[in-house]
Scaffold this motif. Structure first.
Motif, PDB file in Angstrom:
ATOM      1  N   SER A  89      35.620  52.750 -20.333  1.00  0.00           N
ATOM      2  CA  SER A  89      34.880  51.605 -20.892  1.00  0.00           C
ATOM      3  C   SER A  89      33.459  51.560 -20.339  1.00  0.00           C
ATOM      4  CB  SER A  89      35.603  50.301 -20.568  1.00  0.00           C
ATOM      5  OG  SER A  89      36.882  50.260 -21.135  1.00  0.00           O
ATOM      6  N   SER A  90      33.311  51.907 -19.072  1.00  0.00           N
ATOM      7  CA  SER A  90      31.988  51.913 -18.429  1.00  0.00           C
ATOM      8  C   SER A  90      31.082  52.977 -19.043  1.00  0.00           C
ATOM      9  CB  SER A  90      32.131  52.160 -16.924  1.00  0.00           C
ATOM     10  OG  SER A  90      32.926  51.172 -16.318  1.00  0.00           O
ATOM     11  N   ILE A  91      31.660  54.157 -19.296  1.00  0.00           N
ATOM     12  CA  ILE A  91      30.884  55.233 -19.917  1.00  0.00           C
ATOM     13  C   ILE A  91      30.429  54.816 -21.320  1.00  0.00           C
ATOM     14  CG2 ILE A  91      30.976  57.601 -20.804  1.00  0.00           C
ATOM     15  CD1 ILE A  91      32.980  58.209 -18.529  1.00  0.00           C
ATOM     16  N   LEU A  92      31.351  54.214 -22.078  1.00  0.00           N
ATOM     17  CA  LEU A  92      31.013  53.744 -23.422  1.00  0.00           C
ATOM     18  C   LEU A  92      29.940  52.658 -23.365  1.00  0.00           C
ATOM     19  CD1 LEU A  92      34.585  53.515 -25.017  1.00  0.00           C
ATOM     20  CD2 LEU A  92      32.855  55.256 -25.461  1.00  0.00           C
ATOM     21  N   LEU A  93      30.106  51.720 -22.448  1.00  0.00           N
ATOM     22  CA  LEU A  93      29.145  50.614 -22.345  1.00  0.00           C
ATOM     23  C   LEU A  93      27.759  51.113 -21.941  1.00  0.00           C
ATOM     24  CD1 LEU A  93      28.582  47.568 -22.426  1.00  0.00           C
ATOM     25  CD2 LEU A  93      29.215  47.476 -20.007  1.00  0.00           C
ATOM     26  N   SER A  94      27.708  52.146 -21.107  1.00  0.00           N
ATOM     27  CA  SER A  94      26.412  52.660 -20.643  1.00  0.00           C
ATOM     28  C   SER A  94      25.542  53.160 -21.793  1.00  0.00           C
ATOM     29  CB  SER A  94      26.616  53.775 -19.611  1.00  0.00           C
ATOM     30  OG  SER A  94      27.121  54.946 -20.222  1.00  0.00           O
ATOM     31  N   THR A  95      26.166  53.430 -22.945  1.00  0.00           N
ATOM     32  CA  THR A  95      25.400  53.898 -24.108  1.00  0.00           C
ATOM     33  C   THR A  95      24.716  52.754 -24.849  1.00  0.00           C
ATOM     34  OG1 THR A  95      27.264  53.728 -25.670  1.00  0.00           O
ATOM     35  CG2 THR A  95      27.065  55.771 -24.427  1.00  0.00           C
ATOM     36  N   THR A  96      25.047  51.505 -24.504  1.00  0.00           N
ATOM     37  CA  THR A  96      24.479  50.364 -25.221  1.00  0.00           C
ATOM     38  C   THR A  96      23.195  49.845 -24.587  1.00  0.00           C
ATOM     39  OG1 THR A  96      25.714  48.656 -23.999  1.00  0.00           O
ATOM     40  CG2 THR A  96      26.817  49.670 -25.896  1.00  0.00           C
ATOM     41  N   PHE A  97      22.884  50.309 -23.386  1.00  0.00           N
ATOM     42  CA  PHE A  97      21.628  49.898 -22.753  1.00  0.00           C
ATOM     43  C   PHE A  97      20.971  51.109 -22.110  1.00  0.00           C
ATOM     44  CE2 PHE A  97      25.041  49.128 -19.704  1.00  0.00           C
ATOM     45  CZ  PHE A  97      24.569  49.753 -18.552  1.00  0.00           C
ATOM     46  N   SER A  98      19.718  50.933 -21.693  1.00  0.00           N
ATOM     47  CA  SER A  98      18.987  52.092 -21.181  1.00  0.00           C
ATOM     48  C   SER A  98      17.947  51.650 -20.157  1.00  0.00           C
ATOM     49  CB  SER A  98      18.310  52.834 -22.338  1.00  0.00           C
ATOM     50  OG  SER A  98      17.673  53.985 -21.873  1.00  0.00           O
ATOM     51  N   ILE A  99      18.330  51.734 -18.890  1.00  0.00           N
ATOM     52  CA  ILE A  99      17.406  51.352 -17.814  1.00  0.00           C
ATOM     53  C   ILE A  99      16.569  52.551 -17.378  1.00  0.00           C
ATOM     54  CG2 ILE A  99      17.212  50.409 -15.483  1.00  0.00           C
ATOM     55  CD1 ILE A  99      19.956  49.053 -15.962  1.00  0.00           C
ATOM     56  N   LYS A 100      17.256  53.648 -17.082  1.00  0.00           N
ATOM     57  CA  LYS A 100      16.567  54.848 -16.579  1.00  0.00           C
ATOM     58  C   LYS A 100      15.563  55.388 -17.594  1.00  0.00           C
ATOM     59  CE  LYS A 100      17.479  59.317 -14.388  1.00  0.00           C
ATOM     60  NZ  LYS A 100      18.523  60.254 -13.894  1.00  0.00           N
ATOM     61  N   LEU A 101      16.004  55.534 -18.851  1.00  0.00           N
ATOM     62  CA  LEU A 101      15.119  56.076 -19.888  1.00  0.00           C
ATOM     63  C   LEU A 101      13.926  55.166 -20.125  1.00  0.00           C
ATOM     64  CD1 LEU A 101      14.609  58.235 -22.063  1.00  0.00           C
ATOM     65  CD2 LEU A 101      15.957  56.840 -23.633  1.00  0.00           C
ATOM     66  N   LEU A 102      14.156  53.859 -20.111  1.00  0.00           N
ATOM     67  CA  LEU A 102      13.091  52.885 -20.338  1.00  0.00           C
ATOM     68  C   LEU A 102      11.982  53.046 -19.304  1.00  0.00           C
ATOM     69  CD1 LEU A 102      12.028  50.263 -21.733  1.00  0.00           C
ATOM     70  CD2 LEU A 102      13.424  48.979 -20.102  1.00  0.00           C
ATOM     71  N   ILE A 103      12.362  53.090 -18.044  1.00  0.00           N
ATOM     72  CA  ILE A 103      11.378  53.187 -16.962  1.00  0.00           C
ATOM     73  C   ILE A 103      10.727  54.574 -16.927  1.00  0.00           C
ATOM     74  CG2 ILE A 103      11.123  53.179 -14.442  1.00  0.00           C
ATOM     75  CD1 ILE A 103      13.303  50.948 -14.449  1.00  0.00           C
ATOM     76  N   ASN A 104      11.540  55.616 -17.102  1.00  0.00           N
ATOM     77  CA  ASN A 104      10.992  56.984 -17.067  1.00  0.00           C
ATOM     78  C   ASN A 104       9.998  57.236 -18.207  1.00  0.00           C
ATOM     79  OD1 ASN A 104      12.486  57.551 -14.822  1.00  0.00           O
ATOM     80  ND2 ASN A 104      14.009  58.821 -15.849  1.00  0.00           N
ATOM     81  N   SER A 105      10.273  56.648 -19.370  1.00  0.00           N
ATOM     82  CA  SER A 105       9.382  56.836 -20.523  1.00  0.00           C
ATOM     83  C   SER A 105       7.992  56.275 -20.234  1.00  0.00           C
ATOM     84  CB  SER A 105       9.970  56.155 -21.760  1.00  0.00           C
ATOM     85  OG  SER A 105      11.189  56.757 -22.131  1.00  0.00           O
ATOM     86  N   ALA A 106       7.950  55.093 -19.635  1.00  0.00           N
ATOM     87  CA  ALA A 106       6.665  54.488 -19.283  1.00  0.00           C
ATOM     88  C   ALA A 106       5.956  55.311 -18.212  1.00  0.00           C
ATOM     89  CB  ALA A 106       6.884  53.057 -18.796  1.00  0.00           C
ATOM     90  N   ASP A 107       6.708  55.780 -17.235  1.00  0.00           N
ATOM     91  CA  ASP A 107       6.130  56.572 -16.148  1.00  0.00           C
ATOM     92  C   ASP A 107       5.591  57.904 -16.672  1.00  0.00           C
ATOM     93  OD1 ASP A 107       5.542  56.681 -13.351  1.00  0.00           O
ATOM     94  OD2 ASP A 107       7.133  58.163 -13.117  1.00  0.00           O
TER      95      ASP A 107
END
Length: 314
Positions: A89-107
């Motif tokens: 369930s945690s793996i599935l849920l992790s696909t619904t949000f994006s913390i790492k990608l959000l921050i890395n994209s800006a950086d």
């Protein structure tokens, strides 16, 4: 799923996202959603009668039900072992949000900006819908800060908020609506009809989370010793200047906290140009974003734990 399991699933999902980021595209649910939307877009181009508000509502409801059934079935398969079910369930849920990608994209845009402006224009084009080919140095920075802070709501706060309330299926339902809004919710002649329902539903779903995000940014500004008073002032003054009823709250709060002005040509101007926009401003925004997300997670866990305690004692 019981409240304690939901809390565990959310916590593990956040750790998974921070450590590993996005799942591969060939197994990512959002990519799957996007493919179905693309099929429907081609269908409406071939048969104009599908380009209606009713068709948009049908597509939205269909995708929510379809993805919910798929997620529920996968979770049900592993129901024989509670620990395994929580991990899946945690793996599935992790696909619904994006913390790492959000921050890395800006950086990444900041890094490109310090080397070559054309590279930065190309990088930021993946993050925003506007034409970036002629953006100036300052406009690139503004665009990055706008999309970064707006996506605190879309990519972090909202999906986790609805997971706390409705479980894993609440998170996926939100992600379906938000993806639809991103792909067909634009107010142009091509999508004005079919995109109306998901766009309106996305506005409704983000109404509370966006305002929570604005408050979190003010709190983060206080912790970082930024101009938190001005953050509140600018949010109160400028938040409603954006076409979206929600995106202005985190963007305006950030503009006030950093004493900067964010501008999308012909659309909105948020904040006052007290400080110049520099590549370092992106770094400051990333810090503000990180603290805001940490605050959201801490406060959410605290309130949800309090709810569990009250539930147990009833």
């Amino acid at each position: 799923m019981d409240p304690l399991s939901i809390l565990a699933v959310i916590s593990i999902a956040v750790v998974i996202d921070l450590l590993f980021g996005e799942l591969p595209a060939n197994v990512h649910p959002v990519v799957f959603i996007g493919k179905i939307i693309e099929i429907f877009k081609k269908l409406k181009e071939k048969y104009p009668r599908f380009n209606t508000r009713i068709a948009g509502a049908f597509l939205t409801i269909f995708l929510i039900i379809l993805l919910s059934i798929i997620f529920a079935f996968i979770i049900w398969i592993f129901k024989f072992n509670n620990l395994l079910m929580i991990i899946i369930s945690s793996i599935l849920l992790s696909t619904t949000f994006s913390i790492k990608l959000l921050i890395n994209s800006a950086d990444n845009v900041k890094t490109d900006l310090n080397h070559d402006i054309d590279d930065a224009r190309k990088s930021v084009s993946y993050l925003v819908s506007r034409d970036t080919s002629q953006l100036s140095y300052e406009k690139i920075i503004s665009a990055v800060i706008e999309t970064l802070t707006e996506n605190i709501t879309d990519s972090v706060v909202s999906p986790i908020f609805y997971t706390f309330i409705l479980g894993v299926l609440g998170g996926i339902a939100y992600r379906v609506v938000n993806t639809l809004d991103a792909m067909i919710g634009y107010k142009n002649p091509k999508n004005i009809n079919i995109g109306w329902f998901p766009a309106k539903l996305d506005d409704i779903l983000n109404y509370i989370p966006a305002r929570i995000t604005g408050i979190l940014i003010i709190m983060a500004a206080f912790i970082l010793r930024l101009n938190w008073r001005n953050s509140y002032k600018i949010m109160y003054r400028d938040a409603k200047k954006t076409p979206s009823p929600n995106s202005g709250y985190p963007m305006a709060a950030t503009a006030g906290a950093l004493d900067i002005q964010l501008t999308k040509h012909g659309c909105y101007t948020l904040g006052d140009p007290i400080n110049n926009l520099k590549s370092e401003t992106i770094s400051e925004t990333i810090k503000l974003t990180k603290i805001s997300i940490i605050l959201f997670f801490i406060l959410s866990v605290f309130l949800f734990s309090l709810f569990i305690i009250l539930l147990i004692n009833i």
